[in-house]
Design an enzyme around this catalytic site. Structure first.
Site, mmCIF file in Angstrom:
data_model
loop_
_atom_site.group_PDB
_atom_site.id
_atom_site.type_symbol
_atom_site.label_atom_id
_atom_site.label_comp_id
_atom_site.label_asym_id
_atom_site.label_seq_id
_atom_site.Cartn_x
_atom_site.Cartn_y
_atom_site.Cartn_z
ATOM 1 N N HIS A 296 1.239 -5.429 2.564
ATOM 2 C CA HIS A 296 1.330 -5.003 3.966
ATOM 3 C C HIS A 296 1.392 -3.482 4.092
ATOM 4 O O HIS A 296 1.195 -2.945 5.183
ATOM 5 C CB HIS A 296 2.518 -5.672 4.670
ATOM 6 C CG HIS A 296 3.859 -5.095 4.359
ATOM 7 N ND1 HIS A 296 4.752 -5.686 3.498
ATOM 8 C CD2 HIS A 296 4.489 -3.978 4.816
ATOM 9 C CE1 HIS A 296 5.868 -4.974 3.438
ATOM 10 N NE2 HIS A 296 5.726 -3.923 4.226
ATOM 11 N N ASP B 3 2.335 -10.970 -0.703
ATOM 12 C CA ASP B 3 2.527 -9.598 -0.218
ATOM 13 C C ASP B 3 2.804 -8.672 -1.403
ATOM 14 O O ASP B 3 3.923 -8.203 -1.623
ATOM 15 C CB ASP B 3 3.678 -9.567 0.786
ATOM 16 C CG ASP B 3 3.764 -8.253 1.543
ATOM 17 O OD1 ASP B 3 2.807 -7.454 1.446
ATOM 18 O OD2 ASP B 3 4.776 -8.037 2.236
ATOM 19 N N SER C 130 9.753 -0.586 2.426
ATOM 20 C CA SER C 130 8.686 -1.572 2.411
ATOM 21 C C SER C 130 7.868 -1.357 1.147
ATOM 22 O O SER C 130 7.452 -0.241 0.850
ATOM 23 C CB SER C 130 7.786 -1.398 3.640
ATOM 24 O OG SER C 130 8.407 -1.880 4.802
#
EC number: 3.4.21.-
Length: 392
Positions: free
Chosen positions: A173, A240, A338
């Site tokens: 992502h 992911d 992230s």
């Protein structure tokens, strides 16, 4: 009795720090009754005379002495008394069986392009337990992901982990996620960073001396490789995980060093329920930037069925390639990035090393809500894909 020449050799090793400064043992560092200590590798140990710790004594007399071993020995010193160095000797090296019987080798399947334990996941920092702030050389595999925006502006909005001289792992992502602005281009990674407000970074140690790292390293990304089965619009964000191939090889230092992948077959199949691990980073996400200083937090792996019950309320169905950790208010991946690492520690009779257990994927908004664990991509499930994808 330890030979004087060996004492001189070891004191010479201790005198040199990685920043080119000097440390001479002082009586304040003594442990009068020796006693218990914790090694740089986070193991329980006993503070004893160097010559009584056969493994570390043997390491010292090995020629040539590796830089990593030199630094480990330096940071293992726990005192100095009556002309003798005291060393923090791990319990496992004081057991008679470990000194007479070679330890079993871990069950590892590896690609020659990936470093093995002993070459990666090194623990050289004198770790502070329960703290939020990292040491300047703690988690040296951590990377900041750079994006080039409109009008040539640049910024860091995701994290990653160095796994070899040429590759960084992050989240898919962060490469082609639905939240990424269309005018952003992933263009590079920053390695060897600690405080984003300073360059070079410096830290004052317990002796009042300044310990400085080399300037951080900005490396262009040659190719982004999101997992082929990742679907940006999916609610559960399965697969992911992504690889970033760097435009050039990086040279390892005490501040730029890879983390190990979970190559051991037992680690590849582990779910880490109830296991405490570390999440670390600057709190960088696709939308927010939280801290200039690298932070850390301890999080505990959650049972998947319990985590699934929580996320079912949001119509999110988790899969066995994912794991959950944390769920304490104000902690979790609020201190991670992230795409950043969930860091596990493997202790075996051969090496004690950090490995990449998970990649930060998603969690509640705002982050750090009590009862809501963060969701991570389980790296062990993707070792085959990683090994089949990386190139020399």
């Amino acid at each position: 009795m330890l030979k004087p020449s060996i004492i001189c050799l070891f004191l010479g090793i201790l005198a040199k720090s990685s920043a080119g400064q000097f440390y001479f043992p002082n009586e304040a560092a003594q442990v009068p009754n020796y006693g218990r200590c914790i090694t740089p590798n986070r193991e329980r140990a006993l503070c004893i005379h160097l010559e009584d710790c056969k493994y570390l004594y043997g390491l010292l007399t090995t020629t040539p002495l590796r830089d990593t071993d030199r630094l480990y020995l330096s940071r293992s010193q726990c005192g100095y008394t009556n002309g003798k160095v005291l060393i923090c000797c791990p319990d496992r090296y004081r057991e008679s069986s470990s000194e007479t019987t070679p330890p079993p080798k871990p069950n590892v399947t590896s690609n020659s392009l990936l470093p093995l334990p002993g070459q990666c996941g090194n623990i050289l920092s004198n770790r502070i337990y329960g703290g939020m702030k990292t040491k300047i050389d703690e988690f040296p595999w951590m990377a900041l992901i750079e994006y080039t925006k409109s009008q040539g502006k640049k910024g860091h909005h995701c994290g990653g982990s160095l796994i070899s001289t040429r590759y960084v792992i992050t989240a898919s992502h962060c490469v082609n996620g639905k939240a990424l602005p269309t005018d952003w281009r992933l263009s590079g990674v920053r390695l060897g960073e600690w405080d984003t407000n300073t360059n070079p970074d410096c830290e004052v140690d317990v002796r009042g001396m300044k310990d400085c790292a080399p300037p951080h390293l900005d490396v262009p990304v040659e190719r982004t490789i999101p997992h082929p089965d990742y679907i940006p619009a999916s609610k559960n964000q399965v697969n992911d995980i992504a690889l970033l191939r760097l435009a050039q090889q990086v040279e390892y230092t005490d501040f730029v060093r890879p983390i190990c992948l979970p190559l051991d077959v037992n680690l590849r199949s582990a779910t880490f329920d109830g296991i405490t691990m570390d999440v670390a980073g600057w709190g960088k996400t696709e939308q927010l930037s939280a801290s200039n200083l690298k932070l850390k937090a301890a999080v505990e792996g959650s049972r998947m069925d319990e985590c699934q019950n929580v996320y079912s309320s949001q119509d999110i169905l988790l899969e066995d390639t994912q794991m959950c950790a944390g769920g304490k208010e104000g902690v979790d991946s609020c201190r991670g990035d992230s795409g950043g690492p969930l860091i596990g520690l493997d202790t075996n009779k051969v090496n004690t090393y950090y490995f990449l257990a998970g990649v930060v994927s998603f969690g509640p908004t705002p982050c750090g809500l009590a009862g809501w664990p963060g969701v991570y991509t389980l790296v062990g499930k993707y070792v085959d894909w990683i090994q089949n994808t990386i190139e020399s």
